[in-house]
Design a protein around this motif. Structure first.
Motif, PDB file in Angstrom:
ATOM      1  N   GLU A 133       9.401   0.977   4.577  1.00 42.30           N
ATOM      2  CA  GLU A 133       8.558   0.184   3.683  1.00 42.30           C
ATOM      3  C   GLU A 133       9.064   0.304   2.248  1.00 42.30           C
ATOM      4  O   GLU A 133       9.455   1.389   1.808  1.00 42.30           O
ATOM      5  N   VAL A 134       9.037  -0.814   1.533  1.00 44.51           N
ATOM      6  CA  VAL A 134       9.368  -0.807   0.108  1.00 44.51           C
ATOM      7  C   VAL A 134       8.211  -1.450  -0.648  1.00 44.51           C
ATOM      8  O   VAL A 134       7.560  -2.368  -0.142  1.00 44.51           O
ATOM      9  N   PRO A 135       7.918  -0.969  -1.845  1.00 40.89           N
ATOM     10  CA  PRO A 135       6.786  -1.527  -2.590  1.00 40.89           C
ATOM     11  C   PRO A 135       7.085  -2.921  -3.130  1.00 40.89           C
ATOM     12  O   PRO A 135       8.190  -3.188  -3.616  1.00 40.89           O
ATOM     13  N   ILE A 136       6.089  -3.798  -3.005  1.00 45.70           N
ATOM     14  CA  ILE A 136       6.178  -5.133  -3.590  1.00 45.70           C
ATOM     15  C   ILE A 136       4.886  -5.438  -4.332  1.00 45.70           C
ATOM     16  O   ILE A 136       3.877  -4.737  -4.163  1.00 45.70           O
TER      17      ILE A 136
ATOM     18  N   SER B  60      -8.331  -4.757   3.377  1.00 41.24           N
ATOM     19  CA  SER B  60      -6.939  -4.630   3.794  1.00 41.24           C
ATOM     20  C   SER B  60      -6.533  -3.169   3.932  1.00 41.24           C
ATOM     21  O   SER B  60      -5.907  -2.769   4.919  1.00 41.24           O
ATOM     22  N   ARG B  61      -6.896  -2.368   2.936  1.00 41.27           N
ATOM     23  CA  ARG B  61      -6.567  -0.943   3.019  1.00 41.27           C
ATOM     24  C   ARG B  61      -7.262  -0.299   4.227  1.00 41.27           C
ATOM     25  O   ARG B  61      -6.661   0.488   4.966  1.00 41.27           O
ATOM     26  N   GLY B  62      -8.540  -0.642   4.417  1.00 44.19           N
ATOM     27  CA  GLY B  62      -9.282  -0.082   5.538  1.00 44.19           C
ATOM     28  C   GLY B  62      -8.725  -0.523   6.872  1.00 44.19           C
ATOM     29  O   GLY B  62      -8.629   0.271   7.816  1.00 44.19           O
ATOM     30  N   GLY B  63      -8.326  -1.800   6.972  1.00 46.34           N
ATOM     31  CA  GLY B  63      -7.745  -2.304   8.206  1.00 46.34           C
ATOM     32  C   GLY B  63      -6.447  -1.605   8.548  1.00 46.34           C
ATOM     33  O   GLY B  63      -6.191  -1.268   9.714  1.00 46.34           O
ATOM     34  N   ASN B  64      -5.624  -1.352   7.542  1.00 49.57           N
ATOM     35  CA  ASN B  64      -4.363  -0.670   7.794  1.00 49.57           C
ATOM     36  C   ASN B  64      -4.572   0.803   8.130  1.00 49.57           C
ATOM     37  O   ASN B  64      -3.831   1.366   8.944  1.00 49.57           O
TER      38      ASN B  64
ATOM     39  N   VAL C  73       3.160   3.414   9.550  1.00 51.61           N
ATOM     40  CA  VAL C  73       3.339   2.331   8.574  1.00 51.61           C
ATOM     41  C   VAL C  73       2.048   2.125   7.796  1.00 51.61           C
ATOM     42  O   VAL C  73       0.974   1.980   8.377  1.00 51.61           O
ATOM     43  N   ARG C  74       2.141   2.069   6.478  1.00 45.23           N
ATOM     44  CA  ARG C  74       0.946   1.952   5.638  1.00 45.23           C
ATOM     45  C   ARG C  74       0.484   0.507   5.464  1.00 45.23           C
ATOM     46  O   ARG C  74      -0.668   0.263   5.125  1.00 45.23           O
ATOM     47  N   ASP C  75       1.389  -0.447   5.700  1.00 46.83           N
ATOM     48  CA  ASP C  75       1.008  -1.861   5.568  1.00 46.83           C
ATOM     49  C   ASP C  75       1.539  -2.630   6.773  1.00 46.83           C
ATOM     50  O   ASP C  75       2.412  -3.492   6.663  1.00 46.83           O
TER      51      ASP C  75
ATOM     52  N   TRP D 149       0.793  -1.218   0.000  1.00 47.47           N
ATOM     53  CA  TRP D 149       0.000   0.000   0.000  1.00 47.47           C
ATOM     54  C   TRP D 149       0.831   1.276   0.000  1.00 47.47           C
ATOM     55  O   TRP D 149       0.313   2.338   0.318  1.00 47.47           O
ATOM     56  N   VAL D 150       2.111   1.193  -0.339  1.00 44.13           N
ATOM     57  CA  VAL D 150       2.886   2.403  -0.618  1.00 44.13           C
ATOM     58  C   VAL D 150       2.935   2.575  -2.133  1.00 44.13           C
ATOM     59  O   VAL D 150       2.667   1.617  -2.877  1.00 44.13           O
ATOM     60  N   PRO D 151       3.235   3.781  -2.622  1.00 46.66           N
ATOM     61  CA  PRO D 151       3.315   3.972  -4.075  1.00 46.66           C
ATOM     62  C   PRO D 151       4.248   2.955  -4.728  1.00 46.66           C
ATOM     63  O   PRO D 151       5.376   2.750  -4.278  1.00 46.66           O
ATOM     64  N   GLY D 152       3.755   2.308  -5.767  1.00 47.35           N
ATOM     65  CA  GLY D 152       4.518   1.268  -6.448  1.00 47.35           C
ATOM     66  C   GLY D 152       4.141  -0.131  -6.012  1.00 47.35           C
ATOM     67  O   GLY D 152       4.429  -1.102  -6.702  1.00 47.35           O
ATOM     68  N   GLY D 153       3.500  -0.280  -4.838  1.00 49.15           N
ATOM     69  CA  GLY D 153       3.044  -1.581  -4.374  1.00 49.15           C
ATOM     70  C   GLY D 153       1.737  -1.964  -5.050  1.00 49.15           C
ATOM     71  O   GLY D 153       0.988  -1.103  -5.524  1.00 49.15           O
TER      72      GLY D 153
END
Length: 262
Positions: free
Chosen positions: A207-210, A145-149, A160-162, A128-132
């Motif tokens: 965090e890194v995008p995956i 998932s987005r709402g939970g985070n 932390v976004r995720d 949930w970071v840009p590029g993920g």
């Protein structure tokens, strides 16, 4: 593409918990060991009745970089990781990571996490970071998932976004500094618990995008009961944190929010 070696990080171990993953285990371990031969693996099997443990032993016999821990009961994701972390710390590994056995965490992206450890204590592979991104998820699951985070960020006050992500690497010093003996969360909320503990210990979390790929074989271990447990504990932690903020404002000693809530 040739990725840099990570010998400067010391000994690296990825912990892979399993329960009924016989369909996926060999496939994912061979991908990991091919992509990053310098990274060893600990399979933590919770007494899988489908033969996952026996398969892991066969793979370990063929590859000295694969290790196996057999547990006698299915006690939850967090309990499996805690057992794996204890084994890894005792064995002297310098970087200890987590990844799923079902292929949702791509070994080909592990180098992104390891590269980001430069100057960090914990690196999280984030959807949930840009590029993920996520692959093969229905919109409802993505929104959950987005709402939970978002709920985690607002209630616990973490950036932390995720925080629920399970593809991550820790420096051993990070695990040694957050008192793993006090962790009581056993389900998927374990991931949020450890990320929060690292932040509150003043550690650098990056965090890194995956790209997260939904499993194509076998059954997901996520259930309504697991999600409910996570929501309940996170809510309790958040309420305790708000109480502690009031205590700090009044000059009183705050409680250990996370440890008490488990």
């Amino acid at each position: 593409m040739t990725h840099p070696e990570f010998s400067d990080l010391g000994r690296i171990l990825m912990c892979v918990p399993t329960y009924n993953e016989a369909e996926n285990l060999e496939w994912i371990l061979r991908r990991l060991r091919t992509e990053r031969p310098e990274v060893e693996v600990l399979v933590i099997d919770d007494g899988s009745p489908d033969g996952t443990g026996e398969l892991a032993e066969r793979l370990a016999d063929e590859d000295p970089g694969i290790h196996v821990m057999h547990r006698t009961e299915k006690a939850g994701l967090g309990a499996a990781y805690l057992a794996g972390f204890a084994w890894a710390l005792e064995a002297g590994y310098d970087v200890i990571g987590e990844m799923d056995a079902d292929g949702s965490h791509q070994p080909e992206q592990l180098h992104l996490l390891l590269e980001a450890l430069d100057g960090a204590d914990l690196v999280i592979g984030s959807r949930w970071v840009p590029g993920g991104s996520v692959v093969n998820w229905p919109l409802r699951r993505e929104l959950l998932s987005r709402g939970g985070n978002l709920y985690v960020r607002l209630l616990l006050g973490v950036g932390v976004r995720d925080a629920t992500a399970g593809f991550r690497v820790f420096r051993r010093s990070a695990l040694e500094s957050i008192d793993l003996t006090s962790v009581r969360s056993t389900g998927y909320v374990f991931q949020t618990d450890l990320a929060t503990r690292c932040l509150r210990a003043g550690l650098m979390v990056r965090e890194v995008p995956i790209t997260f790929v939904e499993r194509v074989r076998g059954d997901s271990k996520m259930s309504g009961a697991v999600a409910t447990e996570s929501l309940r504990l996170i809510t309790r932690w958040g309420l305790r944190e708000r109480r502690d903020q009031v205590r700090r404002a009044l000059g009183r000693k705050p409680s250990d929010s996370t440890a008490e809530a488990n």
